[in-house]
Motif scaffolding. Sequence first.
Motif, PDB file in Angstrom:
ATOM      1  N   SER A 222     -19.492 -29.475  -1.808  1.00  0.00           N
ATOM      2  CA  SER A 222     -20.928 -29.721  -1.669  1.00  0.00           C
ATOM      3  C   SER A 222     -21.757 -28.850  -2.615  1.00  0.00           C
ATOM      4  CB  SER A 222     -21.319 -29.470  -0.216  1.00  0.00           C
ATOM      5  OG  SER A 222     -22.657 -29.801  -0.026  1.00  0.00           O
TER       6      SER A 222
ATOM      7  N   ARG B 139     -29.672 -33.262  -0.922  1.00  0.00           N
ATOM      8  CA  ARG B 139     -28.842 -32.240  -0.288  1.00  0.00           C
ATOM      9  C   ARG B 139     -28.990 -32.322   1.221  1.00  0.00           C
ATOM     10  NH1 ARG B 139     -29.774 -27.050  -4.262  1.00  0.00           N
ATOM     11  NH2 ARG B 139     -30.153 -28.421  -6.006  1.00  0.00           N
ATOM     12  N   PRO B 140     -27.907 -32.050   1.950  1.00  0.00           N
ATOM     13  CA  PRO B 140     -26.572 -31.825   1.411  1.00  0.00           C
ATOM     14  C   PRO B 140     -25.806 -33.149   1.273  1.00  0.00           C
ATOM     15  CG  PRO B 140     -26.579 -31.421   3.773  1.00  0.00           C
ATOM     16  CD  PRO B 140     -27.948 -31.927   3.419  1.00  0.00           C
TER      17      PRO B 140
END
Lengths: 381, 441
Positions: free
Chosen positions: A120, A132-133
């Motif tokens: 990530s 995000r994420p």
Amino acid sequence: MTTSYDAVILGAGIVGAACALECARAGMRVAIVERDTIGSGATAAGMGHVVAMDDSPAQLALTGYSRSLWTRLSPELPASVEYHACGTIWVARDEEEMDEVHRKLAYYTAEGIEAEVLDSNALAEAEPNLARPLAGGLLVPHDAVLYPPCAAGYLVEQAQRHGATLLLGHTVISAAHGQVTLKDGTALQAKIIVNATGSLAPALTPGLQVKPRKGHLIITDRYPGYLHHQLVELGYLKSAHSSTGDSVAFNVQPRKTGQLLIGSSRQFDSDSEDTSVDHKIVAAMIERAALYMPGLPSLSALRIWSGFRAATPDKLPLIGPTEDPTVFLATGHEGLGITTSLGTARLLADHLLSRPTTIPLAPYLPSRLPSSYLSDEAIHV
Amino acid sequence: MTTQSHLAHRFQTLIVGSGPAGIAAATCAAEAGHRVGIIDDNPNPGGQIWRSLRGQSTPDTSHGDGASEWYRRLTATSATRLQGWSVFDQPEAGIVRAERQGGTVHLHYDNLIIATGARERFLPFPGWTLPNVMGVGAIQAMVKGGLPVAGKRIVLAGSGPLLLAVAATLRAAEAIVVCICEQASLRQLAPFALGLAADPAKIMQGLRYKAATLDVPFHTSAWPVEADGDGILRSVTILHHGEKQQISCDYLACGFHLVPNTELAAMLGCRIEADNVAVDELQRTSISNIFCAGEPTGIGGLELSLIEGQIAGLAGAGQDKEARLLLDKKRRASHFADRLAAAFALRSELKELPQETTLVCRCEDVPYGSLKQHHSWRAAKLHTRCGMGPCQGRICGTATHFLLGWNADSVRPPLLPVRIASLASLEAPLNSATSNTQETP
Ligand SMILES: Cc1cc2nc3c(=O)[nH]c(=O)nc-3n(C[C@H](O)[C@H](O)[C@H](O)COP(=O)(O)OP(=O)(O)OC[C@H]3O[C@@H](n4cnc5c(N)ncnc54)[C@H](O)[C@@H]3O)c2cc1C
Ligand SMILES: Cc1cc2nc3c(=O)[nH]c(=O)nc-3n(C[C@H](O)[C@H](O)[C@H](O)COP(=O)(O)OP(=O)(O)OC[C@H]3O[C@@H](n4cnc5c(N)ncnc54)[C@H](O)[C@@H]3O)c2cc1C
């Protein structure tokens, strides 16, 4: 005008251009016939992503092989081709898609295609403008992007340097039994005819299982540094794979100019010459893209266009001989013809010259698909 | 993003463009009882000629050419006036979308009247991309917007009556107009000048310009061949009756007559004939509920624009009989348009202006040399990127049409760069015609 050739290539899209170069380089007397201008069909509409794609083993073999040919060719490509080995990131939204990332990694690695898992954080660092994420992604570093019309132009130029003749502005009305007839009545004699007219190929070779599949793209103004890799959602293959219905997928490309090219959509059952923009599908594309890149909607769009992929039932191209011993096919490349043009041309030339092929030709042979002769479809061009 | 991002309106007659043609059309349609909307991309109404000075929301009525009367009539109707909105596409038949500062509006129409006016034609010559070389319309707008030009040496070059109009503006702002270079020959212009005298309104206009420009040398058979400077304009070389002459100046303003803005009509599928939107006598295009008035049907000047606007407005509102009463006037005014076209036809020597290295496409930096190798606009565009930039070929496409005889591609949406979000807003609730998008008092 000379009217007798070893090989007459129908269509100067990127596939016809690549075939012309391979044939001319092998010493054949080659003519390329194009109704409009070089690269004006799907080649003008395409995204120019040179990508290793793993929808099936045969697809990965051809895209991987072709990609290596592009890599080898890249040092000699002129700047106008905008070749840029920016790599691809397949973007995973959740853990389920991360499983797919790992499956893909194993598969690519086994085929000798370099790939690397991004978690990530690494994904966010590589592409700060992504939402995000996100769970992570798979980076395929040696994928590239290029500008297809100029790539086709370069291949034609090289073919001409090897003696090929380019006939622009000539529509082929029939091509069979060693003769290619142009709209103005000119007849060209050819030992070999290569039908590389893309989604229009069935008009000249009746019975082909090739259907036009419409796609839309949006090009933005220049935003240098906004995007670094071609980004494709992992769901892309699902979209590309579905044989029915309309679909969209997040697919965005950085151009050397700093522009972004945003895709992509797939629609069947459209009139293969109707390039009008379908606003509903464009809206769906944008909504999809915004899920991944929330900043995209506030960028400025310069233009939308559409084009047609030449789709086959099993998503593999048609490369090789037909029942007419003088007619050969190089079509049906769907959404991968920019990538697979070089591999296609090499395989076809190897076959024509009885040279050994680097990868097996069998999966792409037209004879694998039953042809459905529809005689009255043959004449309309 | 503004709160207006999802507004929609429904009109019986929608007019795109609030220049003279659009204002006349909106007024007539509204007076005939139609629910009318008029939309324009400029903050101020009035189009190219009546557009107001900066900061004012009413047109510049100082001309005495009917502007104030037309504007009074329009504001007396219930027409909805939307200023500052650019129409960029038609997501489905009967609806156009427009954008303003990121907000999008959907406009439903029964009848559409296209009154999008004209723009200047630019021709490339060495040095035309230097700073302080600009369009005559641009310098006019800048001076009206406050650019100080008092004491500055300015050369006006190109073709068409606009050169005179702008000379008047510049003189009023105390600029030194060194000379006006008109490419047309005196012989070509003479019948036009005579034609002016046959029309009282034109005499007034003509005299006004003439008075203001009395002390400005007016060269015929003269055009710019090169602009020089070290990073900024210093001088221009003029070819005048075959002789070169270098003139030092602070600004060079160019414009080679006008080209109609036919892009919206073309995008909607209206037939284009000889570069103009094809219309019948009641201004109907090839698409039954779309009309066109003013410059897009052919460069004809203010008077013809006003007449065509009235005809389109009346015919769109079903008042064909009243519209037909204007046909005689229209016929007379279009004779003027024909004379205008003949008088300012571009001479073929201008095709020799660009050199190999002269940029033709300023958005994508494409020089003339690389364009010439191609056989069509499409081929050149695909292989050189000419016309792919933000102006989408408005400037270079117009230039190559003249230089190389190329015809532009089909027009693709959006008509002008818009926010991507604007392309995604498909569904919008319908508001009443009196919603808060009414901009002008
Ligand atoms: C939206 C979109 C995105 C895409 N993105 C990618 C991508 O990222 N990567 C990738 O690898 N591929 C991509 N593709 C696919 C790729 O563009 C095509 O597979 C490829 O361009 C096919 O090339 P071609 O030469 O077979 O066909 P074309 O480019 O269509 O060429 C056929 C030529 O034949 C000519 N012709 C047709 N009929 C006649 C006739 N009767 N006489 C004479 N000439 C004739 C046409 O004018 C045309 O120039 C995309 C396609 C689309 C539509
Ligand atoms: C730069 C320039 C300066 C001129 N100056 C003079 C002058 O000083 N004196 C003179 O007599 N004549 C002048 N003319 C000529 C004059 O424009 C015409 O004679 C006449 O005014 C045309 O009227 P019209 O209504 O057809 O077009 P215009 O007055 O051009 O009005 C068209 C309007 O439509 C708007 N528009 C276009 N496309 C869209 C869109 N997609 N969405 C929203 N709005 C849109 C335009 O911005 C404009 O406001 C000038 C022309 C130009 C191009």
